[in-house]
Each structure stands twice: as C-alpha cells, then as structure tokens.
Design an enzyme around this catalytic site. Structure first.
Site, mmCIF file in Angstrom:
data_model
loop_
_atom_site.group_PDB
_atom_site.id
_atom_site.type_symbol
_atom_site.label_atom_id
_atom_site.label_comp_id
_atom_site.label_asym_id
_atom_site.label_seq_id
_atom_site.Cartn_x
_atom_site.Cartn_y
_atom_site.Cartn_z
ATOM 1 N N SER A 137 46.698 90.868 58.321
ATOM 2 C CA SER A 137 46.472 89.600 58.641
ATOM 3 C C SER A 137 47.500 88.638 59.309
ATOM 4 O O SER A 137 48.691 89.295 58.890
ATOM 5 C CB SER A 137 45.608 88.842 57.533
ATOM 6 O OG SER A 137 45.515 87.399 57.862
ATOM 7 N N TYR A 150 46.004 85.655 48.645
ATOM 8 C CA TYR A 150 45.476 86.344 49.780
ATOM 9 C C TYR A 150 46.818 86.858 50.724
ATOM 10 O O TYR A 150 47.089 87.957 51.010
ATOM 11 C CB TYR A 150 44.754 85.352 50.724
ATOM 12 C CG TYR A 150 44.296 86.146 51.888
ATOM 13 C CD1 TYR A 150 43.171 87.205 51.852
ATOM 14 C CD2 TYR A 150 44.418 85.811 53.216
ATOM 15 C CE1 TYR A 150 42.718 87.956 52.950
ATOM 16 C CE2 TYR A 150 44.010 86.479 54.494
ATOM 17 C CZ TYR A 150 43.193 87.247 54.361
ATOM 18 O OH TYR A 150 42.366 88.107 55.255
HETATM 19 P P1 NDP Z 1 33.842 90.128 56.164
HETATM 20 O O1 NDP Z 1 33.500 89.650 54.898
HETATM 21 O O2 NDP Z 1 32.851 90.098 57.268
HETATM 22 O O3 NDP Z 1 33.658 92.034 55.876
HETATM 23 C C1 NDP Z 1 34.476 92.226 54.709
HETATM 24 C C2 NDP Z 1 34.085 93.528 54.466
HETATM 25 O O4 NDP Z 1 34.692 94.413 53.206
HETATM 26 C C3 NDP Z 1 32.497 93.990 54.163
HETATM 27 O O5 NDP Z 1 32.014 95.150 54.907
HETATM 28 C C4 NDP Z 1 32.381 94.053 52.660
HETATM 29 O O6 NDP Z 1 31.298 94.995 52.221
HETATM 30 C C5 NDP Z 1 33.667 94.816 52.369
HETATM 31 N N1 NDP Z 1 34.039 94.818 51.033
HETATM 32 C C6 NDP Z 1 34.557 93.822 50.311
HETATM 33 N N2 NDP Z 1 34.614 94.324 49.109
HETATM 34 C C7 NDP Z 1 34.664 95.676 48.941
HETATM 35 C C8 NDP Z 1 34.593 96.671 47.860
HETATM 36 N N3 NDP Z 1 35.121 96.507 47.030
HETATM 37 N N4 NDP Z 1 34.479 98.126 48.325
HETATM 38 C C9 NDP Z 1 34.139 98.428 49.704
HETATM 39 N N5 NDP Z 1 33.912 97.427 50.792
HETATM 40 C C10 NDP Z 1 34.234 96.157 50.292
HETATM 41 O O7 NDP Z 1 35.141 89.923 56.599
HETATM 42 P P2 NDP Z 1 36.200 90.299 57.908
HETATM 43 O O8 NDP Z 1 35.363 91.417 58.680
HETATM 44 O O9 NDP Z 1 36.643 89.411 58.424
HETATM 45 O O10 NDP Z 1 37.231 91.199 57.139
HETATM 46 C C11 NDP Z 1 37.592 92.497 57.370
HETATM 47 C C12 NDP Z 1 39.043 92.518 57.050
HETATM 48 O O11 NDP Z 1 39.699 92.045 57.950
HETATM 49 C C13 NDP Z 1 39.619 92.220 55.676
HETATM 50 O O12 NDP Z 1 40.652 92.967 55.154
HETATM 51 C C14 NDP Z 1 40.329 90.856 56.263
HETATM 52 O O13 NDP Z 1 41.037 90.351 55.157
HETATM 53 C C15 NDP Z 1 40.794 90.971 57.436
HETATM 54 N N6 NDP Z 1 41.041 89.605 58.274
HETATM 55 C C16 NDP Z 1 40.199 89.089 58.670
HETATM 56 C C17 NDP Z 1 40.204 87.968 59.290
HETATM 57 C C18 NDP Z 1 39.220 86.938 59.866
HETATM 58 O O14 NDP Z 1 39.686 85.860 60.146
HETATM 59 N N7 NDP Z 1 37.951 87.228 59.488
HETATM 60 C C19 NDP Z 1 41.714 87.497 59.636
HETATM 61 C C20 NDP Z 1 42.774 88.412 59.347
HETATM 62 C C21 NDP Z 1 42.279 89.680 58.688
HETATM 63 P P3 NDP Z 1 30.282 94.842 51.061
HETATM 64 O O15 NDP Z 1 30.207 93.468 50.504
HETATM 65 O O16 NDP Z 1 29.193 95.488 51.505
HETATM 66 O O17 NDP Z 1 31.169 95.851 50.149
#
Ligand code: NDP
Length: 240
Positions: A137, A150
């Site tokens: 990020s 975070y």
């Molecule tokens: P979302 O919340 O849409 O997606 C997060 C994903 O992580 C979900 O598919 C969730 O699936 C999964 N997840 C969470 N906990 C677990 C777990 N214990 N095991 C397996 N899967 C897990 O957010 P984003 O798509 O935005 O986030 C994706 C990545 O991008 C993250 O690492 C985030 O930090 C990073 N990011 C996002 C930004 C943004 O502005 N959106 C900016 C910078 C980085 P489920 O709940 O079904 O397990």
C-alpha cells in the site's frame, strides 16, 4: 487453453482488488485459483469465469487450510505459476487499547497471512520458476496519525518482500505493488465511527476502480522473465 496460460493463485479473491485481478487475468487467458474465506462469493465468481477459475476456500491465518489449498490447485492444474498475496484488512484508528484486537488481526492477515501463503505455495513456484506479487500500500511507504497498525503491516510487507526477492532470485520473481485509494470493501471494516466517516469521505471523492490495479498486476506479470518490476506505487491522480 493457449500455451501462455499460466496458473495464478490470488488470495482475497472474493472482492475488490483480488476479484478484479482475477477477471483481468482470465480475460488474458490465464487460469486463476480464487482463495478467500467467503465460499459463496468465490463459487459465484468461479461459475461466472468458467473453466479458467477454481474456487478454493482458505483462511490465510490458518496454515493447514493453505496447505490444503495448494494441494487442491496442484491436483486440479498440475502447477502453480504465480501467487498474488492480496488478502488484507484495514482497521484504522488511534493507537489505544481499544484497538488491541484490530491491530493483532491486521498483522495476522496482512503480514503473517502473506508469509503463510508463500510458505504453502513456494515449492510449486520454485518448480515452475514462478512469480510472487505482494499487495502492499501507499501506507507501506508513508505513515500518518491514525494508521499505525495498518502502516506497520504494510511497511513490514515491503521489508519482507524485498528480502524475499533477494533470496529467491533469479528463479522466482518477487514484486511489490503499493496502491493508493481504490474502490473496494476495504473501507467498510474500520469500527471507529469518526475515522470511518473520514475514510468514506476520502474514498467517495478519490477512489479509482480496482480494475486499474488488476491491469497493473497483469502487466507486471506479463514482463519477460529477464526483468522484474520490483516495486510499483500507483495512486488516483488527484490523491495527495
Ligand atoms: P476488500 O476488503 O474488498 O478485499 C479484501 C480481501 O481479503 C477479501 O477478498 C477478503 O475475503 C480477504 N480476506 C480478509 N481476511 C482474510 C483471511 N483471513 N483469509 C483469506 N482472505 C481474507 O479490499 P481490497 O480489495 O481493497 O484489499 C485487497 C488488498 O489491497 C489488501 O491487502 C489491502 O490492504 C490492499 N490495499 C487496498 C487499498 C484500497 O484503497 N482499497 C489501497 C492499498 C492497498 P474474505 O472476507 O472472503 O475472506
């Protein structure tokens, strides 16, 4: 299936950046294993994407579930060519004891979860000469009051990712992506009401589609093996 079709594993594929990346990679002819906890979301996405997608329920904090996932992917397609460590949670708020559990969860999912998934898939990536893409990020390069937990996970990921790159070269490429404000479910999970309202305002005015990140990841993965885009930061143009 074309001979260029690679088998790519995406953690956190049930929404946001993971889901968007899966769509882009399938459109490019690759096969994707979709990992996350919400099996219903994965099944719906896999049936929409067809034979090029496999839904695999797994929790990145649960190492045996990742070992089972690796076995399932290899039994299905015989190989793994890339792992995209994308699963993550963002639970922002000031450093207080109220946030104790939230900080612990972020470290377990964002940092240790990526290490767990890498450990589970590494032998297959070494066998194929594959790629690892770690989703960090902008918070892995900057720190602000209110995002200490975070930011710690993402700064940690950047350090781990660079050390891993040096350990695994030249056989396995390791890349780090640092997105800015991206439209996804990430903003929903913060529990502190004031912080959540601030995040919502920023996201409502600035967020760009998750597909933009998916296309960037696909581009990085498509580069010839002789080169690696080690680290890439992308922000909405209007983000400070
Ligand atoms: P979302 O919340 O849409 O997606 C997060 C994903 O992580 C979900 O598919 C969730 O699936 C999964 N997840 C969470 N906990 C677990 C777990 N214990 N095991 C397996 N899967 C897990 O957010 P984003 O798509 O935005 O986030 C994706 C990545 O991008 C993250 O690492 C985030 O930090 C990073 N990011 C996002 C930004 C943004 O502005 N959106 C900016 C910078 C980085 P489920 O709940 O079904 O397990």
């Amino acid at each position: 299936m074309s001979s260029d079709s690679r088998v790519m594993v995406i953690t956190g594929a049930s929404s946001g950046i993971g889901e968007a990346t899966a769509r882009v990679l399938v459109a490019e002819g690759h096969r994707v294993a979709l990992l996350a906890r919400r099996g219903d979301r994965l099944s719906a996405l896999a049936s929409e994407l067809g034979d090029q997608a496999l839904a695999v329920q797994a929790d990145v904090t649960d190492y045996p579930s990742l070992q089972a996932a690796a076995e399932q992917v290899v039994a299905h397609w015989g190989r793994v060519d890339a792992l995209i460590n994308n699963a993550g949670v963002m639970l922002l708020g000031p450093f207080t004891s109220d946030q104790h559990e939230e900080r612990r969860r972020m470290v377990e999912v964002n940092l240790l979860g990526a290490m767990n998934a890498t450990e589970a898939f590494l032998e297959h990536l070494e066998a194929s000469g594959g790629d690892i893409v770690n989703i960090s990020s902008v918070a892995g390069r900057t720190a602000r009051a209110g995002n200490s937990g975070y930011a710690a996970t993402k700064w940690g990921m950047n350090g781990w990712s660079e050390a891993l790159r040096q350990e695994l070269l030249p056989d396995v490429r390791v890349m780090t992506v640092e997105p800015g404000i991206i439209d996804s479910e990430l903003r929903e999970h913060t529990t502190d009401p004031d912080v959540k309202a601030m995040i919502q305002t920023a996201y409502d005015s600035l967020a760009i589609p998750a597909q933009d990140v998916g296309e960037t990841i696909a581009f990085m993965l498509s580069r010839p093996k002789r080169m690696t885009i080690n680290e890439l930061m992308l922000r909405p143009t209007a983000q400070q």
